[in-house]
Design a protein around this motif. Sequence first.
Motif, PDB file in Angstrom:
ATOM      1  N   ALA A   1       0.818  -1.217   0.000  1.00  0.00           N
ATOM      2  CA  ALA A   1       0.000   0.000   0.000  1.00  0.00           C
ATOM      3  C   ALA A   1       0.855   1.272   0.000  1.00  0.00           C
ATOM      4  CB  ALA A   1      -0.951  -0.020   1.217  1.00  0.00           C
ATOM      5  N   GLY A   2       1.945   1.232  -0.726  1.00  0.00           N
ATOM      6  CA  GLY A   2       2.807   2.419  -0.847  1.00  0.00           C
ATOM      7  C   GLY A   2       3.742   2.622   0.338  1.00  0.00           C
ATOM      8  N   LEU A   3       3.736   1.697   1.286  1.00  0.00           N
ATOM      9  CA  LEU A   3       4.596   1.846   2.456  1.00  0.00           C
ATOM     10  C   LEU A   3       5.719   0.804   2.446  1.00  0.00           C
ATOM     11  CD1 LEU A   3       2.037   2.419   5.376  1.00  0.00           C
ATOM     12  CD2 LEU A   3       3.089   4.116   3.869  1.00  0.00           C
TER      13      LEU A   3
ATOM     14  N   ASP B   1     -23.072  -5.152  20.656  1.00  0.00           N
ATOM     15  CA  ASP B   1     -23.848  -5.853  19.627  1.00  0.00           C
ATOM     16  C   ASP B   1     -23.826  -5.110  18.283  1.00  0.00           C
ATOM     17  OD1 ASP B   1     -25.377  -7.834  18.526  1.00  0.00           O
ATOM     18  OD2 ASP B   1     -27.293  -6.948  19.122  1.00  0.00           O
ATOM     19  N   ARG B   2     -22.588  -4.834  17.809  1.00  0.00           N
ATOM     20  CA  ARG B   2     -22.450  -4.079  16.560  1.00  0.00           C
ATOM     21  C   ARG B   2     -21.421  -4.711  15.641  1.00  0.00           C
ATOM     22  NH1 ARG B   2     -21.938   1.891  19.319  1.00  0.00           N
ATOM     23  NH2 ARG B   2     -24.133   2.072  19.857  1.00  0.00           N
ATOM     24  N   SER B   3     -21.607  -4.498  14.359  1.00  0.00           N
ATOM     25  CA  SER B   3     -20.561  -4.832  13.390  1.00  0.00           C
ATOM     26  C   SER B   3     -19.485  -3.753  13.461  1.00  0.00           C
ATOM     27  CB  SER B   3     -21.114  -4.822  11.969  1.00  0.00           C
ATOM     28  OG  SER B   3     -22.210  -5.677  11.877  1.00  0.00           O
ATOM     29  N   VAL B   4     -18.347  -4.057  12.883  1.00  0.00           N
ATOM     30  CA  VAL B   4     -17.220  -3.118  12.879  1.00  0.00           C
ATOM     31  C   VAL B   4     -16.801  -2.964  11.417  1.00  0.00           C
ATOM     32  CG1 VAL B   4     -14.840  -2.807  13.641  1.00  0.00           C
ATOM     33  CG2 VAL B   4     -16.526  -3.846  15.184  1.00  0.00           C
ATOM     34  N   LEU B   5     -17.328  -1.937  10.781  1.00  0.00           N
ATOM     35  CA  LEU B   5     -17.186  -1.908   9.312  1.00  0.00           C
ATOM     36  C   LEU B   5     -16.563  -0.627   8.781  1.00  0.00           C
ATOM     37  CD1 LEU B   5     -20.451  -3.783   8.344  1.00  0.00           C
ATOM     38  CD2 LEU B   5     -18.137  -4.376   7.615  1.00  0.00           C
ATOM     39  N   HIS B   6     -15.639  -0.042   9.554  1.00  0.00           N
ATOM     40  CA  HIS B   6     -15.014   1.180   9.030  1.00  0.00           C
ATOM     41  C   HIS B   6     -14.348   0.946   7.679  1.00  0.00           C
ATOM     42  CE1 HIS B   6     -12.485  -0.663  12.194  1.00  0.00           C
ATOM     43  NE2 HIS B   6     -11.516  -0.551  11.321  1.00  0.00           N
ATOM     44  N   VAL B   7     -13.966  -0.320   7.399  1.00  0.00           N
ATOM     45  CA  VAL B   7     -13.338  -0.602   6.095  1.00  0.00           C
ATOM     46  C   VAL B   7     -14.289  -0.284   4.926  1.00  0.00           C
ATOM     47  CG1 VAL B   7     -11.647  -2.285   6.920  1.00  0.00           C
ATOM     48  CG2 VAL B   7     -13.937  -3.060   6.277  1.00  0.00           C
TER      49      VAL B   7
ATOM     50  N   GLY C   1      -5.899   5.527   0.030  1.00  0.00           N
ATOM     51  CA  GLY C   1      -4.752   5.024   0.798  1.00  0.00           C
ATOM     52  C   GLY C   1      -5.210   4.053   1.881  1.00  0.00           C
ATOM     53  N   PHE C   2      -6.261   4.435   2.597  1.00  0.00           N
ATOM     54  CA  PHE C   2      -6.834   3.537   3.617  1.00  0.00           C
ATOM     55  C   PHE C   2      -7.216   2.202   2.965  1.00  0.00           C
ATOM     56  CE2 PHE C   2      -7.689   7.216   6.415  1.00  0.00           C
ATOM     57  CZ  PHE C   2      -7.729   6.662   7.677  1.00  0.00           C
ATOM     58  N   HIS C   3      -7.905   2.322   1.828  1.00  0.00           N
ATOM     59  CA  HIS C   3      -8.427   1.124   1.167  1.00  0.00           C
ATOM     60  C   HIS C   3      -7.294   0.203   0.719  1.00  0.00           C
ATOM     61  CE1 HIS C   3     -11.158  -1.391  -1.074  1.00  0.00           C
ATOM     62  NE2 HIS C   3     -10.488  -1.177  -2.201  1.00  0.00           N
ATOM     63  N   SER C   4      -6.192   0.776   0.204  1.00  0.00           N
ATOM     64  CA  SER C   4      -5.073  -0.095  -0.232  1.00  0.00           C
ATOM     65  C   SER C   4      -4.556  -0.907   0.943  1.00  0.00           C
ATOM     66  CB  SER C   4      -3.884   0.695  -0.765  1.00  0.00           C
ATOM     67  OG  SER C   4      -4.283   1.703  -1.566  1.00  0.00           O
ATOM     68  N   MET C   5      -4.429  -0.245   2.102  1.00  0.00           N
ATOM     69  CA  MET C   5      -3.933  -1.005   3.261  1.00  0.00           C
ATOM     70  C   MET C   5      -4.988  -1.996   3.755  1.00  0.00           C
ATOM     71  SD  MET C   5      -1.492  -1.850   5.208  1.00  0.00           S
ATOM     72  CE  MET C   5      -0.165  -0.697   4.888  1.00  0.00           C
ATOM     73  N   ASP C   6      -6.267  -1.637   3.661  1.00  0.00           N
ATOM     74  CA  ASP C   6      -7.328  -2.583   4.039  1.00  0.00           C
ATOM     75  C   ASP C   6      -7.212  -3.844   3.190  1.00  0.00           C
ATOM     76  OD1 ASP C   6      -8.294  -0.588   5.697  1.00  0.00           O
ATOM     77  OD2 ASP C   6      -9.974  -0.036   4.397  1.00  0.00           O
ATOM     78  N   GLN C   7      -6.993  -3.634   1.889  1.00  0.00           N
ATOM     79  CA  GLN C   7      -6.876  -4.768   0.960  1.00  0.00           C
ATOM     80  C   GLN C   7      -5.650  -5.611   1.277  1.00  0.00           C
ATOM     81  OE1 GLN C   7      -8.573  -4.882  -2.755  1.00  0.00           O
ATOM     82  NE2 GLN C   7      -9.991  -4.694  -1.069  1.00  0.00           N
ATOM     83  N   HIS C   8      -4.560  -4.918   1.544  1.00  0.00           N
ATOM     84  CA  HIS C   8      -3.323  -5.608   1.918  1.00  0.00           C
ATOM     85  C   HIS C   8      -3.589  -6.490   3.147  1.00  0.00           C
ATOM     86  CE1 HIS C   8       1.085  -5.843   2.835  1.00  0.00           C
ATOM     87  NE2 HIS C   8       0.650  -5.838   4.079  1.00  0.00           N
TER      88      HIS C   8
ATOM     89  N   GLY D   1      -3.269   7.910   4.457  1.00  0.00           N
ATOM     90  CA  GLY D   1      -4.377   6.960   4.619  1.00  0.00           C
ATOM     91  C   GLY D   1      -3.849   5.556   4.888  1.00  0.00           C
ATOM     92  N   SER D   2      -2.853   5.139   4.117  1.00  0.00           N
ATOM     93  CA  SER D   2      -2.283   3.799   4.317  1.00  0.00           C
ATOM     94  C   SER D   2      -1.656   3.661   5.705  1.00  0.00           C
ATOM     95  CB  SER D   2      -1.177   3.522   3.287  1.00  0.00           C
ATOM     96  OG  SER D   2      -1.698   3.557   2.007  1.00  0.00           O
ATOM     97  N   LEU D   3      -0.980   4.723   6.124  1.00  0.00           N
ATOM     98  CA  LEU D   3      -0.307   4.683   7.427  1.00  0.00           C
ATOM     99  C   LEU D   3      -1.315   4.538   8.575  1.00  0.00           C
ATOM    100  CD1 LEU D   3       2.543   5.111   8.781  1.00  0.00           C
ATOM    101  CD2 LEU D   3       1.910   7.518   8.980  1.00  0.00           C
ATOM    102  N   ILE D   4      -2.392   5.318   8.504  1.00  0.00           N
ATOM    103  CA  ILE D   4      -3.387   5.246   9.585  1.00  0.00           C
ATOM    104  C   ILE D   4      -4.031   3.858   9.597  1.00  0.00           C
ATOM    105  CG2 ILE D   4      -5.481   6.256  10.567  1.00  0.00           C
ATOM    106  CD1 ILE D   4      -4.797   8.846   9.012  1.00  0.00           C
ATOM    107  N   SER D   5      -4.365   3.378   8.409  1.00  0.00           N
ATOM    108  CA  SER D   5      -5.001   2.063   8.318  1.00  0.00           C
ATOM    109  C   SER D   5      -4.058   0.957   8.810  1.00  0.00           C
ATOM    110  CB  SER D   5      -5.428   1.836   6.867  1.00  0.00           C
ATOM    111  OG  SER D   5      -5.845   0.529   6.671  1.00  0.00           O
ATOM    112  N   LEU D   6      -2.766   1.120   8.546  1.00  0.00           N
ATOM    113  CA  LEU D   6      -1.770   0.154   9.042  1.00  0.00           C
ATOM    114  C   LEU D   6      -1.885   0.012  10.568  1.00  0.00           C
ATOM    115  CD1 LEU D   6       0.962  -1.489   8.763  1.00  0.00           C
ATOM    116  CD2 LEU D   6       2.143   0.695   8.970  1.00  0.00           C
ATOM    117  N   TYR D   7      -1.951   1.152  11.243  1.00  0.00           N
ATOM    118  CA  TYR D   7      -2.039   1.107  12.711  1.00  0.00           C
ATOM    119  C   TYR D   7      -3.395   0.592  13.179  1.00  0.00           C
ATOM    120  CZ  TYR D   7       2.543   3.035  13.591  1.00  0.00           C
ATOM    121  OH  TYR D   7       3.902   3.187  13.682  1.00  0.00           O
ATOM    122  N   GLU D   8      -4.459   0.984  12.468  1.00  0.00           N
ATOM    123  CA  GLU D   8      -5.786   0.474  12.865  1.00  0.00           C
ATOM    124  C   GLU D   8      -5.790  -1.056  12.873  1.00  0.00           C
ATOM    125  OE1 GLU D   8      -8.921   3.864  11.230  1.00  0.00           O
ATOM    126  OE2 GLU D   8      -8.680   2.018  10.104  1.00  0.00           O
ATOM    127  N   HIS D   9      -5.243  -1.631  11.809  1.00  0.00           N
ATOM    128  CA  HIS D   9      -5.291  -3.094  11.695  1.00  0.00           C
ATOM    129  C   HIS D   9      -4.287  -3.765  12.628  1.00  0.00           C
ATOM    130  CE1 HIS D   9      -8.275  -2.572   8.740  1.00  0.00           C
ATOM    131  NE2 HIS D   9      -7.474  -2.160   7.787  1.00  0.00           N
TER     132      HIS D   9
END
Length: 538
Positions: free
Chosen positions: A43-45, A89-95, A293-300, A472-480
Amino acid sequence: MKTNKKKQWRLLSEHFLQLKNIHLRKLFLENPGRAEQMTLHGAGLFLDYSKNRIVDKTVSLLLDLAREADLEAEIEHMFSGKRINQTEDRSVLHVVLRNPTGTSHFVDGVDLMLEVNAVLHKMEHMARKISSGQWLGYTGKPIKNIVNIGIGGSDLGPAMVYEALKAYSNRGLNFRFISNIDATHLTEQLMNLEADETLFLIASKTFTTQETMTNAASAREWLLKRLKNESAIEHHFIAISTNEEKVTEFGIAPENRLTLWDWVGGRYSLTSAIGFSLMIALGVENFHLLRKGFHSMDQHFQKVPLSENMPVILGLLGVWYNNFFNAQTYAVLPYDQYLSRFPAYLQQSDMESNGKCIDRDGYPVAYQTGPIVWGEPGTNGQHAFYQLIHQGTKLVPCDFIGFAKSINPTGDHHDILMANFVAQQEALAFGKEPQDLKTENIPAGLIPFRTFEGNCPSNCIMAEKLTPESLGSLISLYEHKIFVQGIIWNIFSFDQWGVELGKQLVKRILPELKGTLPISATHDASTRNLLNYLLKHR
Ligand code: F6P
């Protein structure tokens, strides 16, 4: 079964005993290919994790630990919308928020993207109107100032990204962020603003958070005092919330409301309408690049095998230090002034997610969970707390974050910055031995003080340039990464019950502090003492 009773945990404990005293100097000497073998791209990182106190066996045992915890299935559960936030009782769907517009994401037969795209569309329309000067204030003037009022996830993400991507922002508009209940924040941020050129974004998922609602009410009062007409509200207030009823009660019309959903956690809400201030500041296209950017890391994260998966590797290394070396903290050290708020942002996303002591079966954990996250941009931190990392008694694993290109190339500033970035990682890992000092003719009495033991682990995360996409990729990296650790520790990462008690007690104490109720005898002696002091000296 308890995490630390599992087979892989036991094997890692045994492995740790063999490895705990091995020095990074030795590991690098023995394997010249180490850096190359322990570098990942995605994801560019770029991630070099070779300066960690690990060997191949450590990685394979950690990966087995992840498999034993069923990490791959858990990732799928999140992406497919299973209600993994069980206590709420919730899904977690920020992706889903970052899926490319035009795609579908079905959960229980419902295409969530239809709603996401509709809100994005509304955001785009409103953002373009504001930044092009077509959104007019009550007196007919275009908007010049955007004030985001929110707290926690409704502030830290937007404020951090605004700072981080300021270079990409519309400099013709002023952006302010108000979060603290301390009126100083509101007073200072509203200082010198003209009410008829100011637009307030009230960002609160619940629209009940005491700080945000109090600040929003004071902002409303501030505006009405100056514009003297209730009908000014519709020109100057936008609400971002799931709570339609409370928004209406506040007096904000449906056309000025942007919605989000209960499947978006507050600290994961940056790419929802909570990030509306960013869409105005950065422009619609840049906001979509951030999402990309977020999405690329989500996919990764979803697709790449565990052994090459950056959030998985980072998460497992964190577990290695937290649970086997007993490191209490980790430092996030961005070598980029624009990322000055990144550690503060990560504090919420990591510590509110994994600061838990009850496992998913409802039992107290018998092992350490989330670490304390802290940090400051380099090189400032070098002249403040790095001494302790180099020569103190605590092990502080570090994440160094840097960019090959500067956004503000000026003389040799960037070369000096990045030379420091590389030098610190080298110094922390390899240190300086007494024999080197002797050859430099350092007086014998000073040698102990000038010796650097080294062996301090670090990860190096880089991208070519700080852009909406790489951020975006960097933030998503830490989220995951945080998600991975929550799975290993068998805790629920997406609730935050620990913030509730303080909120309840405030409700009880406030009337006592205002003097409308007597101080209750049921408080402990110290609490009564504090209240008496405040009442006497107010
Ligand atoms: O501090 C608790 C918390 O619920 C955070 O999780 C959240 O980001 C913040 O408060 C703000 O909540 P809201 O967006 O509902 O105002």
